[in-house]
Design an enzyme around this catalytic site. Structure first.
Site, PDB file in Angstrom:
ATOM      1  N   ASP A 351       0.857  -1.191   0.000  1.00  0.00           N
ATOM      2  CA  ASP A 351       0.000   0.000   0.000  1.00  0.00           C
ATOM      3  C   ASP A 351       0.894   1.243   0.000  1.00  0.00           C
ATOM      4  OD1 ASP A 351       0.893  -0.601   2.593  1.00  0.00           O
ATOM      5  OD2 ASP A 351      -0.727   0.521   3.537  1.00  0.00           O
ATOM      6  N   HIS A 682       1.357  -9.087  -2.967  1.00  0.00           N
ATOM      7  CA  HIS A 682       0.411  -7.966  -2.982  1.00  0.00           C
ATOM      8  C   HIS A 682       1.179  -6.643  -2.991  1.00  0.00           C
ATOM      9  CE1 HIS A 682      -3.297  -5.815  -2.113  1.00  0.00           C
ATOM     10  NE2 HIS A 682      -2.628  -5.129  -1.197  1.00  0.00           N
ATOM     11  N   ASP A 730       0.104 -17.590  -3.738  1.00  0.00           N
ATOM     12  CA  ASP A 730       0.889 -16.564  -4.436  1.00  0.00           C
ATOM     13  C   ASP A 730      -0.018 -15.827  -5.415  1.00  0.00           C
ATOM     14  OD1 ASP A 730       2.865 -14.981  -5.460  1.00  0.00           O
ATOM     15  OD2 ASP A 730       3.642 -16.509  -6.827  1.00  0.00           O
TER      16      ASP A 730
HETATM   17  O1  9MR Z   1       1.781  -6.750   9.589  1.00  0.00           O
HETATM   18  C1  9MR Z   1       0.561  -6.309  10.134  1.00  0.00           C
HETATM   19  C2  9MR Z   1      -0.055  -7.433  10.931  1.00  0.00           C
HETATM   20  O2  9MR Z   1       0.754  -7.729  12.061  1.00  0.00           O
HETATM   21  C3  9MR Z   1      -1.449  -7.044  11.367  1.00  0.00           C
HETATM   22  O3  9MR Z   1      -2.062  -8.164  11.987  1.00  0.00           O
HETATM   23  C4  9MR Z   1      -2.268  -6.594  10.161  1.00  0.00           C
HETATM   24  C5  9MR Z   1      -3.669  -6.139  10.521  1.00  0.00           C
HETATM   25  O4  9MR Z   1      -3.652  -5.002  11.305  1.00  0.00           O
HETATM   26  O5  9MR Z   1      -1.628  -5.526   9.504  1.00  0.00           O
HETATM   27  C6  9MR Z   1      -0.358  -5.858   9.014  1.00  0.00           C
HETATM   28  O6  9MR Z   1       0.223  -4.719   8.464  1.00  0.00           O
HETATM   29  C7  9MR Z   1      -0.278  -4.218   7.250  1.00  0.00           C
HETATM   30  C8  9MR Z   1      -0.613  -2.769   7.497  1.00  0.00           C
HETATM   31  O7  9MR Z   1      -1.697  -2.677   8.355  1.00  0.00           O
HETATM   32  C9  9MR Z   1      -0.870  -1.996   6.204  1.00  0.00           C
HETATM   33  N1  9MR Z   1       0.228  -2.161   5.290  1.00  0.00           N
HETATM   34  C10 9MR Z   1       0.470  -3.546   4.981  1.00  0.00           C
HETATM   35  C11 9MR Z   1       0.843  -4.306   6.224  1.00  0.00           C
HETATM   36  C12 9MR Z   1       1.214  -5.750   5.911  1.00  0.00           C
HETATM   37  O8  9MR Z   1       0.141  -6.510   5.535  1.00  0.00           O
END
Ligand code: 9MR
Length: 759
Positions: A351, A682, A730
């Protein structure tokens, strides 16, 4: 039993697809839920506090009072006996008065409530059928349980036709662990003087013979496997093939057993140098606010600067605070009138968000890679080099690891609330779009408005910590920057202590960025005090450390020794490695704790047929499980650096087997490494899968890895009931298991550099 108005939920359709696959072998076993049609008044369902059960009209209804946490309002049924390795089908019909998904679990009926399978029942206000198949993994008495709390209004949840029966095992191919070569190896390779083990997927109860074959097809070794039984994390029976005794370097080796042959691998001392470079170079095209040059990153990766205010993007050069309903819901009456230049930094993941807590721990792990190399890697360690990675600053006289970390550090400093404003010195938790975008979307093409979110205590302590750490590492190369870092660290420390309860809340999930929610900052405080003490030697920080619950607490669990939300373990390693200024008794205590934790990892590894060190709560693999495994490797690396005991080094080497292909999916999780690696993580800009003009992720991109909780649509459709290690796809839409993230590649850099250096 009612039939009127019955619909099949989306989930039901997905399950129906699985049923077709399984049907040829399905033979219904005995019903394990007594009177699940609620016709004879003999069911065993119970309700916890705040829930009243009504058995009327041939169904069971739970009237749930408002409030509480989700786990504060429960109904369930006990006495469920399942046999590990056998398959079962849970089916039921449910009605909820407010349409929402309801979780359900089959879990152990007593501590530690080991979860065997978790479901989401696509609840609707019309009666909806649900059915899912799963494999049992625990032999203790289980319960079927529905957590129903957490709503601000009373609600009603009704179930009927609840059934749990054994079904025949699906065809072997349906368990994704059975795909790919039966012999699973580290597809990159093994050290000549290190452990060399492979995992064989086989139901055979007796040992199997195997041969080691070199590139010219000559048999150069042979042995027999050790049967290791059923592995609940993979859902299959396994054997371990040990060929550690063979020590001749070379490429193109493989293991063979009957008709089976493994992927090819090397035996070499030079396995991790290139990975250090690739994993670190991964950060450059992750940078925001700078044009990515094709002559540096590779032609396919050239792109315009992101978020610099060139239409359609609004840019991060003058960003205000979040306003309107979103701000009110999340932060009450918090607001601000200033605007900040928060351009630069790294995009967090796939993102376009930039999150201070995750930025801090990621920069800290790059800096730690440098500090470790300086202290333990010897003067020739490549990690100290100024031409280490593919970045524009290469050759500028400053080590590349510091250059890359600096890109993020400058952004983190810019996230601080200016002097004279309310909350001055606190750090904004995050900056991101006000609505989610989806791939494909180059950073320069992102049209959404950007906003600063409320400062948080966690972000402020984290920035204090990483700025203090960086200031000691920049002291030689850039004393001016080092001074600025230390001043900022001190300021953040004072501000966070003055505002100790400014939590980062969970958002509604629709606000254009991740939450990075955190309401326990005791670990962030401990980390900040650690780095400030290590840099300044000031006794006042030592007093804070000694008063912390983490000072002598158990902070390095095998669930993942640390991660963005819980940074105490990282701080402990820092104190152990660089805490010479501590009084001797304290330093001894801290170092002993690291060695003790690493020692507890060794038997865990020996018990895992795939060699990974990772014991997640309830056997449920977490979001980002691959990086949790890496953090555990870093504990081993610290134990080796402190003791010189090669047992720890070899355990660290063997842990990498799992990430590089010795796992239930026979997959290396690092792009470009091994025979099969992810291509479609992603990401909005490495979005080749949905836009062929865009590239795939670059070599050295670590995928998040198996995630037992199906969070994205792909996982919900394809991974219901998956054995933990197999909960991965994947696919670019599978963000729950297949994203790329700064806090996953940073520990990869650390571990690769350690393994390249350590002998
Ligand atoms: O890595 C993060 C994970 O530990 C959390 O459980 C999750 C939900 O809050 O979010 C992950 O982080 C994401 C972040 O919120 C937005 N950017 C992408 C991150 C990786 O998926």
């Amino acid at each position: 039993m009612k039939r009127s108005g019955e619909t099949v939920s989306r989930l039901g359709i997905a399950q129906a697809a699985m049923v077709v696959l399984f049907l040829p072998g399905v033979a219904a076993g005995a019903e394990l839920i007594v009177d699940g049609r609620f016709e004879h008044g003999q069911d065993g369902f119970w309700a916890g506090d705040g829930v009243a059960l009504a058995r009327d009209g041939g169904e069971l209804c739970a009237d749930v009072s408002a409030g509480g946490d989700i786990w504060d309002r429960l109904i369930g049924v006990n006495g469920v006996k399942l046999e590990p390795g056998l398959y079962y089908r849970l089916s039921l019909a449910a009605t909820v008065d407010t349409a929402r998904a309801v979780p359900a679990r089959i879990q152990r009926a007593a501590e530690p409530w080991t979860v065997q399978s978790a479901f989401s029942i696509g609840g609707a206000s019309v009666r909806t059928s649900f059915s899912a198949d799963f494999m049992a993994s625990d032999e203790e008495e289980a319960q079927l349980i529905f957590p129903l709390g957490g709503f601000d209004k009373p609600s009603r949840f009704c179930i009927d036709d609840v059934s749990l029966v054994e079904i025949a095992a699906p065809p072997a191919a349906a368990n994704r662990a059975n795909r790919g070569p039966a012999i699973r190896v580290n597809q990159l390779g093994y050290f000549p003087d290190g452990p060399k083990r492979a995992t064989v997927i086989s139901d055979a109860r007796k040992a199997i013979s195997f041969q080691l074959v070199d590139a010219s097809d000559a048999v150069v070794g042979e042995g027999t496997t050790r049967p290791s039984g059923f592995d609940p994390s993979a859902g299959v029976r396994t054997h371990v093939a040990d060929f550690s005794a063979y020590a001749v370097p070379g490429d193109g080796y493989r293991l063979v057993s009957g008709d089976w042959t493994s992927d090819r691998f090397s035996i070499s001392d030079n396995l991790y140098g290139r990975l250090t470079v690739d994993a670190l170079s991964w950060f450059y095209p992750q940078r925001s606010g700078i044009k990515i040059r094709g002559d540096i990153a590779g032609k396919a990766y050239a792109r315009p600067a992101g978020h610099v205010g060139v239409a359609p993007n609004e840019g991060d050069k003058s960003v205000g605070c979040l306003t309107g309903d979103q701000a009110r819901v999340l932060y009450g009456d918090w607001s601000c009138t200033y605007r900040l230049d928060v351009s630069g930094g790294w995009y967090d993941a796939g993102d376009h968000g930039k999150y201070a807590v995750n930025g801090a721990i990621s920069a800290a792990q790059l800096l730690a890679t440098f500090e470790r190399a300086r202290a333990f890697g010897g003067p020739q360690s490549p990690a100290l080099g100024d031409r280490l990675s593919r970045i524009p600053e290469s050759g500028n006289g400053i080590p590349d690891l510091l250059d890359e970390a600096r890109w993020e550090l400058q952004f983190l400093l810019s996230m601080m609330v200016p002097d004279g404003e309310p909350l001055a010195g606190m750090v904004h938790h995050k900056i991101h779009d006000t609505e989610w975008t989806s791939p494909p979307m180059l950073p320069s093409e992102d049209p959404k408005p950007r906003a600063l979110h409320q400062p948080s205590t966690a972000a402020t302590f984290d920035v204090a910590a990483v700025a203090a750490q960086a200031s000691r590492l920049f002291a030689n190369d850039n004393p001016t920057f080092a001074g600025e870092l230390l001043a900022t660290a001190r300021k953040a420390w004072v501000a966070a202590n003055a505002n100790p309860v400014l939590p980062a809340p969970k958002s509604d999930g629709h606000s254009g960025g991740g939450d990075y929610d955190d309401d326990d900052v005791s670990d962030e405080l401990y980390w900040a005090a650690t780095e400030l003490f290590l840099t300044t030697g000031d006794a006042k920080y030592l007093d804070v450390l000694r008063a912390s619950p983490h000072w002598s607490g158990d902070v390095l669990p095998p669930t993942g020794a640390f991660h963005w939300r819980n940074v105490a373990g990282f701080a402990r390693l820092q104190l152990a490695l660089y805490g010479e200024a501590l009084p001797k008794a304290d330093l001894d205590m801290v170092r002993r704790s690291v060695l003790a934790a690493a020692r507890t990892f060794l038997p865990l590894q020996a018990a895992e047929p795939f060699g990974q060190i990772y014991r997640p709560a309830n056997h449920q693999y977490d979001w980002g499980s691959n990086q949790l495994i890496l953090q555990n490797v870093i504990v081993l690396s610290a134990a080796f650096d402190l003791s010189g005991d090669k047992t720890f080094l070899n355990a660290a080497r063997e842990s990498m087997d799992y990430l590089l292909g010795r796992n239930a999916l026979a997959m290396s999780y690092i792009t470009g490494y091994g025979a099969r690696s992810p291509q479609n993580q992603h990401s909005r800009w490495y979005a080749h899968q949905v836009d062929p003009t865009l590239p795939n992720p670059p070599v050295g991109s670590l995928a998040g890895g198996p995630n037992s909780t199906p969070v994205d649509a792909i996982a919900k459709e394809r991974l219901q009931g998956c054995a933990p290690q197999t909960c991965y796809v994947d696919d670019i839409e599978a963000y729950g298991s297949n994203e790329i993230t700064i806090n996953w590649n940073a520990p990869l850099v650390y571990v690769a550099s350690f393994l390249a250096d350590a002998r």
